[in-house]
Write an enzyme that holds these catalytic residues in place. Structure first.
Site, PDB file in Angstrom:
ATOM      1  N   LYS A 281      -8.511   4.412 -19.451  1.00 29.08           N
ATOM      2  CA  LYS A 281      -8.543   4.830 -20.690  1.00 29.08           C
ATOM      3  C   LYS A 281      -7.259   4.669 -21.590  1.00 29.08           C
ATOM      4  O   LYS A 281      -6.748   3.533 -21.729  1.00 29.08           O
ATOM      5  CB  LYS A 281      -9.312   6.155 -20.623  1.00 29.08           C
ATOM      6  CG  LYS A 281     -10.085   6.423 -19.727  1.00 29.08           C
ATOM      7  CD  LYS A 281     -11.627   5.519 -19.942  1.00 29.08           C
ATOM      8  CE  LYS A 281     -12.575   5.344 -18.738  1.00 29.08           C
ATOM      9  NZ  LYS A 281     -12.267   6.141 -17.653  1.00 29.08           N
TER      10      LYS A 281
ATOM     11  N   ASP B  24      -7.492  17.296 -15.226  1.00 30.37           N
ATOM     12  CA  ASP B  24      -7.995  15.851 -15.573  1.00 30.37           C
ATOM     13  C   ASP B  24      -7.666  15.597 -17.027  1.00 30.37           C
ATOM     14  O   ASP B  24      -8.282  16.247 -18.118  1.00 30.37           O
ATOM     15  CB  ASP B  24      -9.655  15.452 -15.325  1.00 30.37           C
ATOM     16  CG  ASP B  24      -9.828  14.063 -15.866  1.00 30.37           C
ATOM     17  OD1 ASP B  24      -9.265  13.584 -16.696  1.00 30.37           O
ATOM     18  OD2 ASP B  24     -11.042  13.525 -15.358  1.00 30.37           O
TER      19      ASP B  24
ATOM     20  N   ARG C 287       0.756  -1.142  -0.232  1.00 31.89           N
ATOM     21  CA  ARG C 287       0.130   0.047  -0.072  1.00 31.89           C
ATOM     22  C   ARG C 287       0.900   1.149  -0.076  1.00 31.89           C
ATOM     23  O   ARG C 287       0.487   2.341  -0.609  1.00 31.89           O
ATOM     24  CB  ARG C 287      -0.986   0.039   1.165  1.00 31.89           C
ATOM     25  CG  ARG C 287      -1.790   1.215   1.373  1.00 31.89           C
ATOM     26  CD  ARG C 287      -3.053   1.114   1.988  1.00 31.89           C
ATOM     27  NE  ARG C 287      -2.937   0.505   3.340  1.00 31.89           N
ATOM     28  CZ  ARG C 287      -2.299   1.094   4.495  1.00 31.89           C
ATOM     29  NH1 ARG C 287      -2.143   2.301   4.405  1.00 31.89           N
ATOM     30  NH2 ARG C 287      -2.094   0.542   5.476  1.00 31.89           N
TER      31      ARG C 287
ATOM     32  N   TYR D 179     -16.454  14.656 -16.228  1.00 27.16           N
ATOM     33  CA  TYR D 179     -16.953  13.194 -15.867  1.00 27.16           C
ATOM     34  C   TYR D 179     -17.936  13.177 -14.823  1.00 27.16           C
ATOM     35  O   TYR D 179     -17.636  13.923 -13.634  1.00 27.16           O
ATOM     36  CB  TYR D 179     -15.830  12.256 -15.717  1.00 27.16           C
ATOM     37  CG  TYR D 179     -16.323  11.036 -15.411  1.00 27.16           C
ATOM     38  CD1 TYR D 179     -16.979  10.101 -16.266  1.00 27.16           C
ATOM     39  CD2 TYR D 179     -15.827  10.183 -13.914  1.00 27.16           C
ATOM     40  CE1 TYR D 179     -17.509   9.030 -16.025  1.00 27.16           C
ATOM     41  CE2 TYR D 179     -16.375   8.916 -13.891  1.00 27.16           C
ATOM     42  CZ  TYR D 179     -17.237   8.360 -14.607  1.00 27.16           C
ATOM     43  OH  TYR D 179     -17.376   7.065 -14.541  1.00 27.16           O
TER      44      TYR D 179
HETATM   45  N1  LCS Z   1     -11.926  11.282 -15.501  1.00 23.09           N
HETATM   46  C1  LCS Z   1     -12.545  11.118 -16.903  1.00 23.09           C
HETATM   47  C2  LCS Z   1     -12.612  12.155 -17.765  1.00 23.09           C
HETATM   48  C3  LCS Z   1     -13.262   9.989 -17.026  1.00 23.09           C
HETATM   49  O1  LCS Z   1     -13.726   9.687 -18.429  1.00 23.09           O
HETATM   50  C4  LCS Z   1     -13.450   9.024 -15.969  1.00 23.09           C
HETATM   51  C5  LCS Z   1     -14.228   7.470 -16.399  1.00 23.09           C
HETATM   52  C6  LCS Z   1     -12.729   9.171 -14.714  1.00 23.09           C
HETATM   53  C7  LCS Z   1     -12.257  10.347 -14.606  1.00 23.09           C
HETATM   54  C8  LCS Z   1     -12.958   8.085 -13.801  1.00 23.09           C
HETATM   55  O2  LCS Z   1     -11.971   7.172 -13.943  1.00 23.09           O
HETATM   56  P1  LCS Z   1     -12.246   5.485 -13.530  1.00 23.09           P
HETATM   57  O3  LCS Z   1     -12.441   5.692 -11.981  1.00 23.09           O
HETATM   58  O4  LCS Z   1     -13.491   5.042 -14.166  1.00 23.09           O
HETATM   59  O5  LCS Z   1     -11.066   4.867 -13.880  1.00 23.09           O
HETATM   60  N2  LCS Z   1     -14.822   7.580 -17.326  1.00 23.09           N
HETATM   61  C9  LCS Z   1     -15.843   6.844 -17.756  1.00 23.09           C
HETATM   62  C10 LCS Z   1     -16.673   7.046 -19.163  1.00 23.09           C
HETATM   63  O6  LCS Z   1     -16.678   8.089 -19.704  1.00 23.09           O
HETATM   64  N3  LCS Z   1     -17.338   6.015 -19.082  1.00 23.09           N
HETATM   65  O7  LCS Z   1     -17.135   4.959 -18.220  1.00 23.09           O
HETATM   66  C11 LCS Z   1     -16.165   5.404 -17.425  1.00 23.09           C
END
Ligand code: LCS
Length: 393
Positions: free
Chosen positions: A208, A183, A58, A111
């Site tokens: 992503k 972001d 951790r 998001y």
């Molecule tokens: N920031 C952006 C711009 C994102 O698109 C997402 C997830 C996150 C943060 C959060 O990330 P995660 O915890 O899912 O790794 N976006 C998603 C979307 O547009 N569709 O499904 C997840």
């Protein structure tokens, strides 16, 4: 030449300087939760920071460190902290940089959960937030209050594809003593480095583009300077939202092809955006590479390419969009983005469905908006797929 000084396309392949006693060519998965100390004195020195030894996963692990060093080098930051998800990165940032009575100014079309967690949960602890269209810099200036601590920007924004001027944001942040957080998920470090424009903290959902293969969920936070890095690292450790070594290994493998994946995906995206823009059944298309995009010139200035994300609306709104989504055969009807496979989804009923309709519409996320994440398939298959599905409307 030190590994961290390599150019981007070499750095993604070689990483930022991992070495073990076997000279492993690839970073191994250190699948261990804990590390034995040679003796009690060495254990005490690890805890006091006198030596830089591993203690417990951790707190740190060689596979995780290799990933963190690589992404910090790709973004041009002091250091980075990998997390269990992109949302773990968001909540770590909020927890580390805000306190009771603090205020955050943020992009309205972030998001959905980045906004939801603030409005639903951080508000319970007395943190205030204001959401504005940050593509208009005046809106940011007007939203700043005496208790504003953080300027939180998502550019391009999810899913409206609006672009915010990072350099201008940095000037405002400096004038007002704010920490600027970006972001960078939609661009990846290959297309945009916000620290270069003055951001203090950059983060990614590595689920992503960085990983790129739709097989893990992970996040990472990059800090420009050591003091903010220390705050974020301590918070991540205390909240326990670390990434695990196996996930880290997969992301490191994904990163090796980041540059060539994005090159192909954005070449496809440009052709698809042009195809959609000309199609009689399409109302509008938002893609930063189209001259019709309101911030086309800004995208050209602060991004090295226009990326692989497109949003559009059909004439006939959601009902027409539904027919399209139900009839595509190559693109998958799925959320997430940034992978080798093309995905299509409907933000109003999926990724942004928890957002109250009024805020959603105000942020430009219309009922009929369809989001398309372009993969690395043959572009002719993708266009033919869209053509046959659009013909059903
Ligand atoms: N920031 C952006 C711009 C994102 O698109 C997402 C997830 C996150 C943060 C959060 O990330 P995660 O915890 O899912 O790794 N976006 C998603 C979307 O547009 N569709 O499904 C997840």
């Amino acid at each position: 030449m030190a590994k961290k000084d390599l150019r981007f396309n070499s750095l993604v392949v070689h990483g930022a300087g991992f070495k073990d006693q076997y000279n492993s060519a690839n970073v191994p998965i250190y699948q261990t939760s804990t590390f034995a100390f040679e003796d009690a004195d060495y254990g005490a020195k690890c805890f006091s920071g006198e030596v830089d030894g591993y203690i417990y996963t951790r707190l740190g692990n060689p596979t995780i460190t290799a990933l963190e060093k690589t992404v910090a080098a790709l973004e041009g930051g002091y250091g980075s902290i990998a997390t269990s998800s992109g949302m773990a990165a968001v909540t770590t940032i909020y927890m580390a940089l805000l306190e009771k009575g603090a205020h955050i100014v943020s992009t309205d079309a972030v998001y959905g959960p980045s906004r939801g967690v603030m409005e639903e949960h951080f508000s319970r602890f007395g943190v205030e937030s204001t959401y504005v269209d940050t593509s208009n810099i005046e809106n940011i200036k007007n939203a700043i209050k005496p208790n504003t601590k953080v300027l939180f920007i998502e550019t391009p924004s999810n899913p409206t594809m609006s672009i915010t001027d990072l350099e201008k944001c940095s000037t405002i942040a400096k004038e007002n003593g704010l920490i600027m957080v970006v972001d960078n998920t939609f661009s990846s470090p290959y297309l945009q480095n916000p620290i270069k424009y003055g951001a203090d903290v950059v983060f990614h959902s590595m689920t992503k583009f960085l990983n790129g293969h739709a097989d893990i969920v992970a996040g990472i936070i990059v800090a420009k300077e050591q003091n903010i890095y220390n705050k974020l690292k301590t918070m991540m450790i205390n909240m326990g939202c670390n990434i695990d070594p196996h996930q880290s290994y997969l992301v490191l493998r994904g990163i090796k092809t980041l540059a060539i994946r994005i090159e192909r995906a954005q070449e496809n995206a440009m052709k698809i955006a042009e195809y959609l823009e000309k199609h009689p059944k399409i109302e509008w298309v938002k893609y930063p590479g189209l001259k019709s995009h309101p911030q086309y010139e800004l995208a050209k200035k602060q991004m090295r390419g226009f990326g692989a994300m497109i949003s559009f609306e059909l004439k006939g709104g959601y009902e027409a969009g539904k027919i399209l989504m139900n009839n595509v055969k190559v693109a998958l009807l799925a959320v997430s983005l940034g992978g080798v496979e093309t995905l299509i989804q409907h933000p109003a009923s999926m990724t942004h469905s928890k957002m109250p309709r009024e805020s959603r519409i105000k942020a430009g996320i219309t009922d009929g908006l369809v989001r398309y994440s372009v993969g690395i398939e043959d572009v002719n298959d993708l266009i033919e797929d869209l053509e046959q599905a659009l013909s059903k409307i």
